[in-house]
Design a protein around this motif. Sequence first.
Motif, PDB file in Angstrom:
ATOM      1  N   ILE A   1       0.954  -1.023   0.097  1.00  0.00           N
ATOM      2  CA  ILE A   1       0.071  -0.035  -0.199  1.00  0.00           C
ATOM      3  C   ILE A   1       0.702   1.299  -0.003  1.00  0.00           C
ATOM      4  O   ILE A   1       1.557   0.749   0.661  1.00  0.00           O
ATOM      5  CB  ILE A   1      -1.022   0.042   1.409  1.00  0.00           C
ATOM      6  CG1 ILE A   1      -2.194  -1.488   1.159  1.00  0.00           C
ATOM      7  CG2 ILE A   1      -1.317   1.102   1.654  1.00  0.00           C
ATOM      8  CD1 ILE A   1      -2.949  -1.227   2.333  1.00  0.00           C
ATOM      9  N   LEU A   2       0.703   2.024  -1.014  1.00  0.00           N
ATOM     10  CA  LEU A   2       1.091   3.493  -0.866  1.00  0.00           C
ATOM     11  C   LEU A   2       0.178   4.802  -1.129  1.00  0.00           C
ATOM     12  O   LEU A   2      -0.804   4.843  -1.467  1.00  0.00           O
ATOM     13  CB  LEU A   2       1.736   3.505  -2.005  1.00  0.00           C
ATOM     14  CG  LEU A   2       3.403   2.580  -2.298  1.00  0.00           C
ATOM     15  CD1 LEU A   2       3.489   3.074  -3.574  1.00  0.00           C
ATOM     16  CD2 LEU A   2       4.747   2.665  -1.210  1.00  0.00           C
ATOM     17  N   ALA A   3       0.603   5.925  -0.080  1.00  0.00           N
ATOM     18  CA  ALA A   3      -0.637   7.219   0.431  1.00  0.00           C
ATOM     19  C   ALA A   3       0.398   8.242   0.288  1.00  0.00           C
ATOM     20  O   ALA A   3       1.286   8.086   0.775  1.00  0.00           O
ATOM     21  CB  ALA A   3      -1.274   6.551   1.233  1.00  0.00           C
ATOM     22  N   ALA A   4      -0.263   9.282  -0.116  1.00  0.00           N
ATOM     23  CA  ALA A   4       0.289  10.783   0.437  1.00  0.00           C
ATOM     24  C   ALA A   4      -0.731  11.137   1.065  1.00  0.00           C
ATOM     25  O   ALA A   4      -2.103  10.627   1.264  1.00  0.00           O
ATOM     26  CB  ALA A   4       0.089  10.966  -1.455  1.00  0.00           C
ATOM     27  N   GLY A   5      -0.967  12.311   1.592  1.00  0.00           N
ATOM     28  CA  GLY A   5      -1.578  12.747   2.704  1.00  0.00           C
ATOM     29  C   GLY A   5      -0.481  14.170   2.513  1.00  0.00           C
ATOM     30  O   GLY A   5      -0.057  14.433   2.550  1.00  0.00           O
ATOM     31  N   LEU A   6      -1.662  14.704   3.734  1.00  0.00           N
ATOM     32  CA  LEU A   6      -1.535  16.590   3.764  1.00  0.00           C
ATOM     33  C   LEU A   6      -1.663  16.968   5.217  1.00  0.00           C
ATOM     34  O   LEU A   6      -3.225  17.141   5.324  1.00  0.00           O
ATOM     35  CB  LEU A   6      -2.125  17.786   2.914  1.00  0.00           C
ATOM     36  CG  LEU A   6      -1.436  19.265   3.051  1.00  0.00           C
ATOM     37  CD1 LEU A   6       0.376  19.449   2.567  1.00  0.00           C
ATOM     38  CD2 LEU A   6      -2.506  19.886   2.040  1.00  0.00           C
ATOM     39  N   GLY A   7      -1.085  16.474   5.796  1.00  0.00           N
ATOM     40  CA  GLY A   7      -1.442  16.776   8.076  1.00  0.00           C
ATOM     41  C   GLY A   7      -1.228  18.021   8.229  1.00  0.00           C
ATOM     42  O   GLY A   7      -0.256  19.352   7.280  1.00  0.00           O
TER      43      GLY A   7
ATOM     44  N   THR B   1       3.073  14.617   3.377  1.00  0.00           N
ATOM     45  CA  THR B   1       3.781  13.432   4.195  1.00  0.00           C
ATOM     46  C   THR B   1       3.285  11.840   2.878  1.00  0.00           C
ATOM     47  O   THR B   1       2.362  12.289   2.483  1.00  0.00           O
ATOM     48  CB  THR B   1       2.715  12.833   5.284  1.00  0.00           C
ATOM     49  OG1 THR B   1       3.603  13.920   5.629  1.00  0.00           O
ATOM     50  CG2 THR B   1       3.658  11.425   6.065  1.00  0.00           C
ATOM     51  N   VAL B   2       4.255  11.655   2.475  1.00  0.00           N
ATOM     52  CA  VAL B   2       3.979   9.709   1.816  1.00  0.00           C
ATOM     53  C   VAL B   2       4.312   8.378   3.204  1.00  0.00           C
ATOM     54  O   VAL B   2       4.537   8.896   3.693  1.00  0.00           O
ATOM     55  CB  VAL B   2       5.169   9.250   0.720  1.00  0.00           C
ATOM     56  CG1 VAL B   2       5.434  10.599  -0.070  1.00  0.00           C
ATOM     57  CG2 VAL B   2       6.442   9.733   1.318  1.00  0.00           C
ATOM     58  N   TYR B   3       3.718   7.521   2.740  1.00  0.00           N
ATOM     59  CA  TYR B   3       3.049   6.240   3.323  1.00  0.00           C
ATOM     60  C   TYR B   3       3.420   4.719   2.926  1.00  0.00           C
ATOM     61  O   TYR B   3       3.120   5.390   1.282  1.00  0.00           O
ATOM     62  CB  TYR B   3       1.744   6.506   4.429  1.00  0.00           C
ATOM     63  CG  TYR B   3       1.071   7.722   4.658  1.00  0.00           C
ATOM     64  CD1 TYR B   3       0.899   7.635   6.591  1.00  0.00           C
ATOM     65  CD2 TYR B   3       0.818   8.478   3.936  1.00  0.00           C
ATOM     66  CE1 TYR B   3       0.540   9.632   6.966  1.00  0.00           C
ATOM     67  CE2 TYR B   3       0.327   9.771   4.680  1.00  0.00           C
ATOM     68  CZ  TYR B   3       0.237  10.082   6.211  1.00  0.00           C
ATOM     69  OH  TYR B   3      -0.005  11.740   6.481  1.00  0.00           O
TER      70      TYR B   3
ATOM     71  N   LEU C   1       5.933   6.618   7.456  1.00  0.00           N
ATOM     72  CA  LEU C   1       5.507   7.469   6.674  1.00  0.00           C
ATOM     73  C   LEU C   1       6.772   8.443   6.353  1.00  0.00           C
ATOM     74  O   LEU C   1       7.431   7.894   7.408  1.00  0.00           O
ATOM     75  CB  LEU C   1       4.444   8.263   7.606  1.00  0.00           C
ATOM     76  CG  LEU C   1       4.537   8.139   8.995  1.00  0.00           C
ATOM     77  CD1 LEU C   1       3.652   9.260   9.318  1.00  0.00           C
ATOM     78  CD2 LEU C   1       4.478   7.597   9.847  1.00  0.00           C
ATOM     79  N   VAL C   2       6.892   9.370   6.007  1.00  0.00           N
ATOM     80  CA  VAL C   2       7.988  10.562   5.890  1.00  0.00           C
ATOM     81  C   VAL C   2       7.438  11.538   5.722  1.00  0.00           C
ATOM     82  O   VAL C   2       6.521  12.299   4.059  1.00  0.00           O
ATOM     83  CB  VAL C   2       9.164  10.728   4.824  1.00  0.00           C
ATOM     84  CG1 VAL C   2      10.358  11.073   5.018  1.00  0.00           C
ATOM     85  CG2 VAL C   2      10.137   8.700   5.672  1.00  0.00           C
ATOM     86  N   GLY C   3       7.946  12.979   6.688  1.00  0.00           N
ATOM     87  CA  GLY C   3       7.525  14.098   6.057  1.00  0.00           C
ATOM     88  C   GLY C   3       7.339  15.194   6.088  1.00  0.00           C
ATOM     89  O   GLY C   3       9.135  14.882   6.658  1.00  0.00           O
TER      90      GLY C   3
END
Length: 301
Positions: free
Chosen positions: A118-124, A146-148, A171-173
């Motif tokens: 699973i790969l995801a991208a986010g904005l926290g 952030t990438v997960y 994750l890395v942000g």
Amino acid sequence: MTFNPRLTGAAALAAAGLLTSASPALAHGLAGARFFPATIATDDPAVADELSLPTIARLDGETEVSGEYSKRLTDTIGLSFEGGWTRGDDAAGAPQGFQNLESTLKWQFLTDAEHETILAAGLGVEWGGTGADRVGAESTTVVTPTVYFGKGLGDLPDSAGWARPIAVTGLVGYGLPTRGRDKAGDLNPYSLTGGFSVQYSLPYLVSQVRDPGWPAWVGRLTPLVEVTFDQPLRHGGGEGLTGTVNPGVLWTGKRVQWGIEAIIPLNSDSGDGIGWAVQTHWFLDDLLPGSLGRPIWSGAR
């Protein structure tokens, strides 16, 4: 991180039967045969309808009680909200108050069943000024792209059967303050932040490799180690790497998950002594599949 409630007698037995029946959560965090459980210290890569409440953590004489609610907007896009309350030690006049409210928009853009990935991208966003200064809540809003990721080793050959239950998530942000200086006039740092977990899934071992014949409750355990880190990169004022190492175990039922971890500071700047965290995590997609447990807009028929 952070949490506490109660049931008694026949009501407790009925609730236990409801929460522990059937197989581990069916909708949350699946990539093929791999189930990625919700982790305590680091966010897992999946988008799901879930509630972490309560989470209770204690370190360096401080106790934090927190909760997080996550909601799928579509099958692959979700929005979460997190808040916490912190109390200092038991001395008279110990500081206490709420931490800043945090929200995260996440897009699970890849789910590879064959390779259990699973790969995801986010904005926290940590909303500055929504918490109390006396417990260290910052006044400046910080935005963190952030990438997960999550990767199971179930695609290894059968000869490596003992290793196939292993999974890694992380994750890395990059934290970007929205103002150059805080209320005291100090420069706000830009920081690399994140973490990862290494897990050994006994549910995967039992269902996909071989069943050792253990009691059913043992086959629901996932021992793991989580690592968190925060490294100021610009305007850090000479501050170095901080973080924790969190060994623990999760027990996953169909509708609820319980977890406990130790909190071990990476260095003296990260804390003194060893702390702990416990969490109750509710899978709303299994608890309330026809209402709060389904996406607001779904492509499923």
